[in-house]
Design a protein around this motif. Structure first.
Motif, PDB file in Angstrom:
ATOM      1  N   UNK A 168     -53.555 -26.548 -10.609  1.00 16.93           N
ATOM      2  CA  UNK A 168     -52.197 -26.823  -9.913  1.00 16.93           C
ATOM      3  C   UNK A 168     -51.919 -25.579  -9.307  1.00 16.93           C
ATOM      4  N   UNK A 169     -52.098 -24.477 -10.135  1.00 17.76           N
ATOM      5  CA  UNK A 169     -51.912 -23.107  -9.585  1.00 17.76           C
ATOM      6  C   UNK A 169     -52.644 -22.803  -8.357  1.00 17.76           C
ATOM      7  N   UNK A 170     -54.074 -23.093  -8.590  1.00 21.98           N
ATOM      8  CA  UNK A 170     -54.966 -23.043  -7.476  1.00 21.98           C
ATOM      9  C   UNK A 170     -54.625 -23.802  -6.171  1.00 21.98           C
ATOM     10  N   UNK A 171     -54.325 -25.083  -6.304  1.00 23.32           N
ATOM     11  CA  UNK A 171     -54.195 -25.910  -5.189  1.00 23.32           C
ATOM     12  C   UNK A 171     -53.016 -25.129  -4.481  1.00 23.32           C
ATOM     13  N   UNK A 172     -52.038 -24.677  -5.232  1.00 20.86           N
ATOM     14  CA  UNK A 172     -50.646 -24.220  -4.394  1.00 20.86           C
ATOM     15  C   UNK A 172     -50.973 -23.005  -3.623  1.00 20.86           C
ATOM     16  N   UNK A 173     -52.008 -22.142  -4.261  1.00 21.30           N
ATOM     17  CA  UNK A 173     -52.545 -20.960  -3.727  1.00 21.30           C
ATOM     18  C   UNK A 173     -53.113 -21.322  -2.187  1.00 21.30           C
TER      19      UNK A 173
END
Length: 398
Positions: A88-93
């Motif tokens: 999820x963090x990666x997708x937000x980035x």
């Protein structure tokens, strides 16, 4: 004519920005996070970011909105943080950097370089004092490691921390510090008597000052600063007690590099999408330039590298979420994805011709930003040597 037995099972042509149906590999929560951030970028960042890039200003008015979305320290648990997965963090980035690398850099520094060391190595008192405020965007952090004379060789930093009774006295300077000019606190790494230590230094502490770096041609919609320490006295309680040596800052860099591996795919996707749409609508020699072989070759190369980078990022995220990630894997992904994103931006710029150099389109902005991403959190050369050492067993660093 007999129908092929496989014809009935052939899927429809996938979306041109998702040629490997990666969307199918995501959970409902992961898609929700991605789509929410993508919508925010489209509505709140894209309309204004070109003006901020041209003016060399950071859109500080977005900080409360980024906090309200839960993006500050989103991959940390407790203390007001969202506690979402690494994917999820990666997708937000990825979505934030599709808007601008400067916005993703702000999120990365706040969550991975300022909040993470407090979360991982701080005392309970330090966590309670800072993390909830940082998650709400009420306190902004920065990360002080790089110095004017020590970049990749950070172990030989010159900034010192001398114990004096119940205090430490810091002397030295840090360079190329994202968020430095607006930070309420700096997580600073310095040479102490017992090795490299991390310290929380609050803005307003006597002997601590910042100066912003101007005339940048990259990351212009981001604040980049120097930190100066001149007999800066801080209480010993502001030292991070949970780590000593380079393991501390390097673990923080791994957190940030992870986000960069994802984020650079967003910049690449944005450039590819613009180049594709431009090629389909730009008429030359009485036909769209998308019909010419050389243009198609460039677009196919971009699309292929985008798929590879997205799959690399997704597997990296799955490894992180399962607890099996290794720093070498992060270096491999950061090196590949940033390198290919920069190449994609250059190819996309060539498709747009002269239009590609203007701020009417985002390509040259992304291309300039990626020149910084190519260098920070470990240069391309350093990540090459990290992977090289892993596969050969031989260190090229010394």
């Amino acid at each position: 004519m007999v129908e092929s037995p496989h014809a009935a099972h052939q899927a429809q042509m996938p979306v041109v920005t998702d040629l490997y149906n990666i969307d199918m590999m995501l959970s409902d929560e992961e898609r929700m996070v991605r789509d929410t951030v993508r919508k925010f970028v489209r509505e709140r960042i894209s309309p204004i970011i070109g003006e901020h890039f041209e003016a060399g200003t950071f859109p500080r008015q977005l900080i409360p909105e980024l906090a309200a979305l839960g993006l500050l320290g989103m991959h940390l648990d407790g203390y007001g943080c969202a506690g979402l997965s690494a994917v999820c963090y990666g997708l937000a980035c990825q979505e934030l950097e599709a808007g601008d690398s400067g916005i993703r850099s702000f999120i990365s520094v706040q969550g991975s370089l300022a909040m993470f060391p407090i979360f991982a190595f701080g005392s309970e008192e330090q966590k309670q004092l800072w993390l909830p405020r940082m998650a709400r965007g009420e306190a902004i952090g920065c990360f002080g490691l790089t110095e004017p004379d020590t970049g990749s060789d950070a172990a030989h930093m010159r900034t010192s921390a001398r114990r004096d009774g119940s205090s430490y006295i810091l002397n030295g300077s840090k360079m190329w510090i994202t968020n430095g000019g607006i930070a309420d606190l700096a997580v600073v790494w310095a040479q102490a008597e017992d090795g490299i230590r991390g310290f929380i230094v609050e803005r307003g502490t006597p002997g601590f000052s910042t100066s912003d770096i101007h005339r940048k041609l990259s990351l212009r919609a981001s604040i980049t600063s120097e930190l100066h320490f001149d007999d800066c006295r801080i209480p010993a309680t502001q030292m991070l007690p949970g780590v000593r040596g380079m393991r501390g800052p390097l673990s923080c860099l791994d957190e940030a590099r992870y986000g960069i591996a994802w984020g650079s795919t967003g910049a690449a996707r944005a450039c590819y999408e613009v180049a594709l749409e431009y090629a389909k609508s730009r008429i030359q020699f009485e036909r769209p330039i998308a019909g010419f072989q050389l243009v198609q070759q460039k677009l196919v190369g971009m699309a292929t590298e985008l798929v590879k980078a997205q799959l690399l990022s997704l597997q990296l995220g799955r490894l992180k979420d399962s607890g099996h990630i290794h720093p070498v894997q992060i270096s491999l992904a950061k090196r590949n994805n940033v390198r290919e994103a920069l190449h994609t931006a250059r190819e996309a710029r060539s498709i747009l011709g002269a239009n590609g150099i203007t701020l009417e389109y985002p390509i040259s902005r992304h291309m300039n930003n990626l020149e910084s991403v190519f260098t920070y959190e470990g240069t391309d050369d350093i990540h090459t040597l990290i992977v090289g050492q892993a596969i050969t067993g031989e260190s090229a660093f010394s």
